[in-house]
Design a protein around this motif. Structure first.
Motif, short mmCIF file in Angstrom:
data_model
loop_
_atom_site.label_atom_id
_atom_site.label_comp_id
_atom_site.label_asym_id
_atom_site.label_seq_id
_atom_site.Cartn_x
_atom_site.Cartn_y
_atom_site.Cartn_z
N VAL A 114 0.84 -1.21 0.00
CA VAL A 114 0.00 0.00 0.00
C VAL A 114 0.88 1.26 0.00
O VAL A 114 0.59 2.22 -0.70
CB VAL A 114 -0.96 -0.02 1.22
N ILE A 115 1.96 1.24 0.77
CA ILE A 115 2.86 2.40 0.81
C ILE A 115 3.46 2.67 -0.57
O ILE A 115 3.50 3.82 -1.02
CB ILE A 115 3.98 2.17 1.86
N PHE B 179 0.55 3.83 -3.11
CA PHE B 179 -0.04 5.14 -2.81
C PHE B 179 1.01 6.13 -2.27
O PHE B 179 0.69 7.01 -1.48
CB PHE B 179 -1.17 4.98 -1.78
N TRP B 180 2.25 6.01 -2.73
CA TRP B 180 3.34 6.81 -2.18
C TRP B 180 3.10 8.32 -2.28
O TRP B 180 3.53 9.10 -1.45
CB TRP B 180 4.66 6.45 -2.84
N LYS B 181 2.39 8.76 -3.29
CA LYS B 181 2.15 10.20 -3.47
C LYS B 181 1.17 10.77 -2.46
O LYS B 181 1.09 11.97 -2.27
CB LYS B 181 1.66 10.48 -4.89
N LYS B 182 0.44 9.90 -1.80
CA LYS B 182 -0.54 10.34 -0.80
C LYS B 182 0.14 10.52 0.55
O LYS B 182 1.04 9.77 0.91
CB LYS B 182 -1.67 9.33 -0.67
N ILE B 183 -0.31 11.48 1.31
CA ILE B 183 0.27 11.77 2.62
C ILE B 183 0.06 10.62 3.61
O ILE B 183 0.92 10.32 4.45
CB ILE B 183 -0.29 13.11 3.19
N MET B 184 -1.07 9.91 3.50
CA MET B 184 -1.36 8.79 4.42
C MET B 184 -0.34 7.66 4.26
O MET B 184 0.01 7.00 5.23
CB MET B 184 -2.78 8.27 4.20
N LEU C 33 4.24 4.68 6.65
CA LEU C 33 5.64 4.27 6.68
C LEU C 33 6.35 4.87 7.89
O LEU C 33 7.08 4.18 8.60
CB LEU C 33 6.36 4.69 5.39
N GLY C 34 6.12 6.15 8.15
CA GLY C 34 6.71 6.80 9.31
C GLY C 34 6.28 6.15 10.61
O GLY C 34 7.09 5.95 11.52
N GLY C 35 4.99 5.76 10.71
CA GLY C 35 4.48 5.10 11.91
C GLY C 35 5.12 3.74 12.12
O GLY C 35 5.47 3.38 13.26
N ILE C 36 5.30 2.97 11.05
CA ILE C 36 5.94 1.65 11.16
C ILE C 36 7.40 1.80 11.61
O ILE C 36 7.85 1.10 12.53
CB ILE C 36 5.84 0.88 9.82
N ILE D 69 11.60 1.66 15.94
CA ILE D 69 12.65 2.38 16.69
C ILE D 69 12.29 2.46 18.17
O ILE D 69 13.13 2.20 19.04
CB ILE D 69 12.89 3.79 16.10
N LEU D 70 11.03 2.80 18.49
CA LEU D 70 10.61 2.90 19.88
C LEU D 70 10.66 1.55 20.61
O LEU D 70 10.89 1.49 21.81
CB LEU D 70 9.22 3.51 19.98
N SER D 71 10.45 0.46 19.85
CA SER D 71 10.52 -0.86 20.49
C SER D 71 11.96 -1.27 20.77
O SER D 71 12.21 -2.10 21.63
CB SER D 71 9.84 -1.91 19.61
N ILE D 72 12.92 -0.67 20.08
CA ILE D 72 14.33 -1.00 20.29
C ILE D 72 14.92 -0.19 21.45
O ILE D 72 15.78 -0.67 22.18
CB ILE D 72 15.13 -0.77 18.99
N LEU D 73 14.44 1.03 21.65
CA LEU D 73 15.04 1.93 22.64
C LEU D 73 15.06 1.39 24.07
O LEU D 73 16.11 1.41 24.71
CB LEU D 73 14.36 3.30 22.60
#
Length: 198
Positions: free
Chosen positions: A55-56, A59-64, A69-72, A77-81
């Motif tokens: 989906v990313i 639909f790469w041109k869409k902000i969602m 991708l940023g959320g994933i 990263i937060l799970s590693i910290l």
């Protein structure tokens, strides 16, 4: 089939997988109910995860898509910290790395020995089958099963054997090759009623 129609189909599949995964997580954390079998939840998660990237890309041109991708990436990263504990839990629970034994006891029950933490020892779960779904009815740790022989731990069991059940109890044997542990559980609250080393 044109590109626009393919994109809509992939988006629908992704939304269906997202809904199924959310429902599966909600049922498990609130009612201990999941899809039948250890690997069905794992397969559902990885289908959702891989479809997320499809989906990313589409639909790469869409902000969602960029936000997804940023959320994933942020979640990983937060799970590693924090000493990588959530990251280990994620890897162990979404692959077969967290599964030590998976055994069909009979047509009604399945048992497994799992560990989803780098810090906690493995535990025993007994799961009751209900068609496509199943419900965890018992969970036992080494602490609950310790008696006179501290060397016989859940993690070293070679097999799980169904002995018998009554209306209120379920008796299993953890097979080690000798000595073995026969454990009687209360089916209503999961408490260990009796442990016999044989």
């Amino acid at each position: 089939m044109n590109q626009n129609k393919k994109s809509r189909i992939i988006l629908r599949v992704y939304l269906i997988l997202s809904s199924l995964l959310a429902l599966d997580c909600l049922l498990y954390f609130n009612r201990l109910i999941s899809l039948r079998g250890y690997y069905s939840d794992v397969v559902l998660y990885w289908l959702w995860f891989l479809t997320s990237f499809a989906v990313i890309v589409i639909f790469w041109k869409k902000i969602m898509a960029k936000l997804l991708l940023g959320g994933i990436i942020l979640a990983i990263i937060l799970s590693i910290l924090p000493l990588m504990m959530p990251f280990y839990a994620w890897i162990l629970s979404t692959t077969s790395l967290g599964l030590m034994i998976d055994k069909n006891l009979n047509e009604k029950y399945r048992a497994q020995i799992v560990s989803y933490s780098a810090m906690a020892p493995p535990w025993l779960e007994v799961i009751e089958k209900h068609g496509l779904l199943e419900k965890r009815i018992l969970k036992s740790t080494d602490y609950q099963l310790m008696n006179d022989n501290l060397n016989i731990k859940i993690r070293t069991a070679k097999d799980i054997i169904f002995n018998h059940e009554t209306d209120s109890t379920l008796t299993l044997t953890l097979f080690y090759g000798g000595p073995n542990k026969t454990i009687t559980f209360n089916k209503n609250n999961g408490e260990v009623l009796k442990i016999k080393t044989n």
